[in-house]
Design a protein around this motif. Structure first.
Motif, PDB file in Angstrom:
ATOM      1  N   GLN A 285       0.725 -16.912  -5.232  1.00  0.00           N
ATOM      2  CA  GLN A 285       0.011 -17.694  -4.222  1.00  0.00           C
ATOM      3  C   GLN A 285      -0.904 -16.777  -3.423  1.00  0.00           C
ATOM      4  O   GLN A 285      -1.990 -17.157  -3.002  1.00  0.00           O
ATOM      5  CB  GLN A 285       1.005 -18.405  -3.297  1.00  0.00           C
ATOM      6  CG  GLN A 285       0.329 -19.355  -2.314  1.00  0.00           C
ATOM      7  CD  GLN A 285       1.339 -20.165  -1.534  1.00  0.00           C
ATOM      8  OE1 GLN A 285       2.541 -20.046  -1.756  1.00  0.00           O
ATOM      9  NE2 GLN A 285       0.874 -20.987  -0.615  1.00  0.00           N
ATOM     10  N   ASN A 286      -0.464 -15.537  -3.250  1.00  0.00           N
ATOM     11  CA  ASN A 286      -1.275 -14.485  -2.661  1.00  0.00           C
ATOM     12  C   ASN A 286      -1.286 -13.304  -3.625  1.00  0.00           C
ATOM     13  O   ASN A 286      -0.598 -13.314  -4.647  1.00  0.00           O
ATOM     14  CB  ASN A 286      -0.700 -14.060  -1.302  1.00  0.00           C
ATOM     15  CG  ASN A 286      -0.755 -15.185  -0.277  1.00  0.00           C
ATOM     16  OD1 ASN A 286      -1.833 -15.636   0.093  1.00  0.00           O
ATOM     17  ND2 ASN A 286       0.404 -15.641   0.166  1.00  0.00           N
ATOM     18  N   ALA A 287      -2.069 -12.283  -3.312  1.00  0.00           N
ATOM     19  CA  ALA A 287      -2.122 -11.079  -4.137  1.00  0.00           C
ATOM     20  C   ALA A 287      -1.157 -10.039  -3.577  1.00  0.00           C
ATOM     21  O   ALA A 287      -1.037  -9.878  -2.357  1.00  0.00           O
ATOM     22  CB  ALA A 287      -3.540 -10.523  -4.163  1.00  0.00           C
ATOM     23  N   TYR A 288      -0.470  -9.334  -4.486  1.00  0.00           N
ATOM     24  CA  TYR A 288       0.495  -8.313  -4.084  1.00  0.00           C
ATOM     25  C   TYR A 288       0.264  -7.046  -4.910  1.00  0.00           C
ATOM     26  O   TYR A 288      -0.057  -7.123  -6.099  1.00  0.00           O
ATOM     27  CB  TYR A 288       1.933  -8.784  -4.319  1.00  0.00           C
ATOM     28  CG  TYR A 288       2.349  -9.952  -3.471  1.00  0.00           C
ATOM     29  CD1 TYR A 288       3.020  -9.778  -2.265  1.00  0.00           C
ATOM     30  CD2 TYR A 288       2.062 -11.252  -3.884  1.00  0.00           C
ATOM     31  CE1 TYR A 288       3.396 -10.877  -1.492  1.00  0.00           C
ATOM     32  CE2 TYR A 288       2.435 -12.348  -3.119  1.00  0.00           C
ATOM     33  CZ  TYR A 288       3.097 -12.148  -1.927  1.00  0.00           C
ATOM     34  OH  TYR A 288       3.461 -13.232  -1.164  1.00  0.00           O
ATOM     35  N   ILE A 289       0.461  -5.890  -4.292  1.00  0.00           N
ATOM     36  CA  ILE A 289       0.495  -4.623  -5.021  1.00  0.00           C
ATOM     37  C   ILE A 289       1.962  -4.233  -5.159  1.00  0.00           C
ATOM     38  O   ILE A 289       2.743  -4.352  -4.203  1.00  0.00           O
ATOM     39  CB  ILE A 289      -0.315  -3.502  -4.301  1.00  0.00           C
ATOM     40  CG1 ILE A 289      -0.277  -2.194  -5.111  1.00  0.00           C
ATOM     41  CG2 ILE A 289       0.167  -3.289  -2.869  1.00  0.00           C
ATOM     42  CD1 ILE A 289      -1.027  -2.247  -6.403  1.00  0.00           C
ATOM     43  N   GLU A 290       2.344  -3.767  -6.345  1.00  0.00           N
ATOM     44  CA  GLU A 290       3.743  -3.418  -6.602  1.00  0.00           C
ATOM     45  C   GLU A 290       3.812  -2.072  -7.312  1.00  0.00           C
ATOM     46  O   GLU A 290       3.134  -1.851  -8.328  1.00  0.00           O
ATOM     47  CB  GLU A 290       4.408  -4.495  -7.453  1.00  0.00           C
ATOM     48  CG  GLU A 290       5.886  -4.257  -7.691  1.00  0.00           C
ATOM     49  CD  GLU A 290       6.554  -5.424  -8.394  1.00  0.00           C
ATOM     50  OE1 GLU A 290       7.746  -5.664  -8.133  1.00  0.00           O
ATOM     51  OE2 GLU A 290       5.888  -6.105  -9.199  1.00  0.00           O
ATOM     52  N   ASP A 291       4.625  -1.157  -6.796  1.00  0.00           N
ATOM     53  CA  ASP A 291       4.864   0.136  -7.419  1.00  0.00           C
ATOM     54  C   ASP A 291       5.853  -0.065  -8.569  1.00  0.00           C
ATOM     55  O   ASP A 291       6.917  -0.650  -8.396  1.00  0.00           O
ATOM     56  CB  ASP A 291       5.439   1.099  -6.370  1.00  0.00           C
ATOM     57  CG  ASP A 291       5.609   2.512  -6.895  1.00  0.00           C
ATOM     58  OD1 ASP A 291       5.318   2.744  -8.083  1.00  0.00           O
ATOM     59  OD2 ASP A 291       6.035   3.379  -6.113  1.00  0.00           O
ATOM     60  N   MET A 292       5.497   0.425  -9.769  1.00  0.00           N
ATOM     61  CA  MET A 292       6.355   0.268 -10.942  1.00  0.00           C
ATOM     62  C   MET A 292       7.207   1.534 -11.148  1.00  0.00           C
ATOM     63  O   MET A 292       7.195   2.143 -12.215  1.00  0.00           O
ATOM     64  CB  MET A 292       5.491  -0.017 -12.176  1.00  0.00           C
ATOM     65  CG  MET A 292       4.570  -1.210 -12.030  1.00  0.00           C
ATOM     66  SD  MET A 292       5.454  -2.762 -11.772  1.00  0.00           S
ATOM     67  CE  MET A 292       6.198  -2.979 -13.378  1.00  0.00           C
ATOM     68  N   ASN A 293       7.929   1.933 -10.106  1.00  0.00           N
ATOM     69  CA  ASN A 293       8.791   3.116 -10.155  1.00  0.00           C
ATOM     70  C   ASN A 293       8.003   4.365 -10.571  1.00  0.00           C
ATOM     71  O   ASN A 293       8.472   5.191 -11.370  1.00  0.00           O
ATOM     72  CB  ASN A 293       9.972   2.894 -11.104  1.00  0.00           C
ATOM     73  CG  ASN A 293      10.869   1.768 -10.638  1.00  0.00           C
ATOM     74  OD1 ASN A 293      11.222   1.688  -9.463  1.00  0.00           O
ATOM     75  ND2 ASN A 293      11.227   0.882 -11.556  1.00  0.00           N
ATOM     76  N   SER A 294       6.813   4.508 -10.019  1.00  0.00           N
ATOM     77  CA  SER A 294       5.959   5.646 -10.349  1.00  0.00           C
ATOM     78  C   SER A 294       6.514   6.932  -9.745  1.00  0.00           C
ATOM     79  O   SER A 294       7.334   6.911  -8.824  1.00  0.00           O
ATOM     80  CB  SER A 294       4.543   5.406  -9.831  1.00  0.00           C
ATOM     81  OG  SER A 294       4.532   5.358  -8.409  1.00  0.00           O
ATOM     82  N   THR A 295       6.030   8.058 -10.274  1.00  0.00           N
ATOM     83  CA  THR A 295       6.486   9.367  -9.775  1.00  0.00           C
ATOM     84  C   THR A 295       5.943   9.662  -8.386  1.00  0.00           C
ATOM     85  O   THR A 295       6.671  10.137  -7.505  1.00  0.00           O
ATOM     86  CB  THR A 295       6.042  10.484 -10.742  1.00  0.00           C
ATOM     87  OG1 THR A 295       6.585  10.221 -12.038  1.00  0.00           O
ATOM     88  CG2 THR A 295       6.504  11.837 -10.244  1.00  0.00           C
ATOM     89  N   ASN A 296       4.650   9.366  -8.164  1.00  0.00           N
ATOM     90  CA  ASN A 296       3.997   9.767  -6.911  1.00  0.00           C
ATOM     91  C   ASN A 296       3.734   8.624  -5.946  1.00  0.00           C
ATOM     92  O   ASN A 296       3.187   8.850  -4.869  1.00  0.00           O
ATOM     93  CB  ASN A 296       2.689  10.499  -7.224  1.00  0.00           C
ATOM     94  CG  ASN A 296       2.946  11.829  -7.919  1.00  0.00           C
ATOM     95  OD1 ASN A 296       3.806  12.593  -7.502  1.00  0.00           O
ATOM     96  ND2 ASN A 296       2.228  12.086  -9.004  1.00  0.00           N
ATOM     97  N   GLY A 297       4.100   7.410  -6.310  1.00  0.00           N
ATOM     98  CA  GLY A 297       4.031   6.309  -5.365  1.00  0.00           C
ATOM     99  C   GLY A 297       2.658   5.690  -5.194  1.00  0.00           C
ATOM    100  O   GLY A 297       1.660   6.103  -5.800  1.00  0.00           O
ATOM    101  N   VAL A 298       2.623   4.654  -4.355  1.00  0.00           N
ATOM    102  CA  VAL A 298       1.416   3.883  -4.054  1.00  0.00           C
ATOM    103  C   VAL A 298       1.224   3.871  -2.542  1.00  0.00           C
ATOM    104  O   VAL A 298       2.170   3.588  -1.797  1.00  0.00           O
ATOM    105  CB  VAL A 298       1.541   2.430  -4.578  1.00  0.00           C
ATOM    106  CG1 VAL A 298       0.349   1.593  -4.143  1.00  0.00           C
ATOM    107  CG2 VAL A 298       1.681   2.411  -6.097  1.00  0.00           C
ATOM    108  N   LEU A 299       0.006   4.169  -2.095  1.00  0.00           N
ATOM    109  CA  LEU A 299      -0.312   4.092  -0.672  1.00  0.00           C
ATOM    110  C   LEU A 299      -1.179   2.866  -0.413  1.00  0.00           C
ATOM    111  O   LEU A 299      -2.150   2.625  -1.140  1.00  0.00           O
ATOM    112  CB  LEU A 299      -1.051   5.345  -0.206  1.00  0.00           C
ATOM    113  CG  LEU A 299      -0.311   6.675  -0.300  1.00  0.00           C
ATOM    114  CD1 LEU A 299      -1.199   7.805   0.213  1.00  0.00           C
ATOM    115  CD2 LEU A 299       0.997   6.640   0.457  1.00  0.00           C
TER     116      LEU A 299
END
Length: 210
Positions: free
Chosen positions: A51-65
């Motif tokens: 319904q809205n847009a979301y950013i999701e970290d897929m268990n990455s090594t360095n993360g999402v800011l």
């Protein structure tokens, strides 16, 4: 339709339409948005169009800011800056009233409509700093101004009009460029002849080309 504009060190690389329920981001070529960056995981993150847009970290090594803060999953708002490795993605919501009549970046793979050449050609004159007196002609669809890693803005041409578009150089949104002494925030602003721009500590003026 929502979209993201990909930049690297302040330079605009590409625009992606968010036209699927799930858009993957990562270093491997199977991703919808592939980032050639050793600090990015093979499948680093995804954008979910619910319904809205979301950013999701897929268990990455360095993360999402998101706007300078590490997140695991967060809703996106117009103007948000996602930082993954050394790349940034600016989220643009076409339904945001302030952006509807600003810049439209032609998506790759679609034939561009014939451009209407501006009746006048424009430039920005540098008013301060070591390059004071020099001019930058605005002959490309976008012209990057500022200093990567400090503060960056883009002058985008749409038909016969020009817009100042904020593009963070550091992932932070706390210090956007100024137009006529006023912060432009997260939204693009149409430029008028004589307008003054301040970005990365340098003053420029939008004028007709000689």
């Amino acid at each position: 339709m929502p979209r993201v504009v990909l930049t690297h060190e302040g330079a605009v690389l590409k625009e992606y339409r968010l036209d699927k329920e799930r858009i993957t981001i990562g270093r491997k070529p199977h991703n919808d948005i592939q980032l050639d960056d050793p600090t990015v995981s093979g499948q680093h993150a995804s954008i979910l169009m619910l319904q809205n847009a979301y950013i999701e970290d897929m268990n990455s090594t360095n993360g999402v800011l998101l706007n300078g803060k590490k997140v695991s999953r967060r809703q996106l708002n117009h103007g948000d800056i996602i930082k993954i490795g050394r790349h940034e993605l600016k989220f643009i919501d076409d339904n945001a009233e302030e952006f509807e009549s600003t810049v439209v970046i032609q998506p790759e793979g679609r034939a561009a409509a014939p451009a209407v050449p501006p009746t006048k050609h424009y430039q920005v004159k540098i008013l301060s700093g070591p390059k004071s007196g020099e001019s930058i002609k605005l002959v490309k669809p976008y012209t990057t101004l500022g200093s990567p890693g400090v503060q960056v803005a883009v002058v985008a041409r749409r038909g016969q009009e020009y817009f100042l578009m904020p593009m963070s150089g550091t992932g932070e949104r706390g210090n956007p460029p100024k137009l006529n002494g006023q912060s432009i925030g997260a939204n693009s602003q149409r430029l008028k002849e004589g307008d003054t721009i301040e970005v990365a500590g340098t003053q420029l003026q939008f004028t007709a080309a000689d």
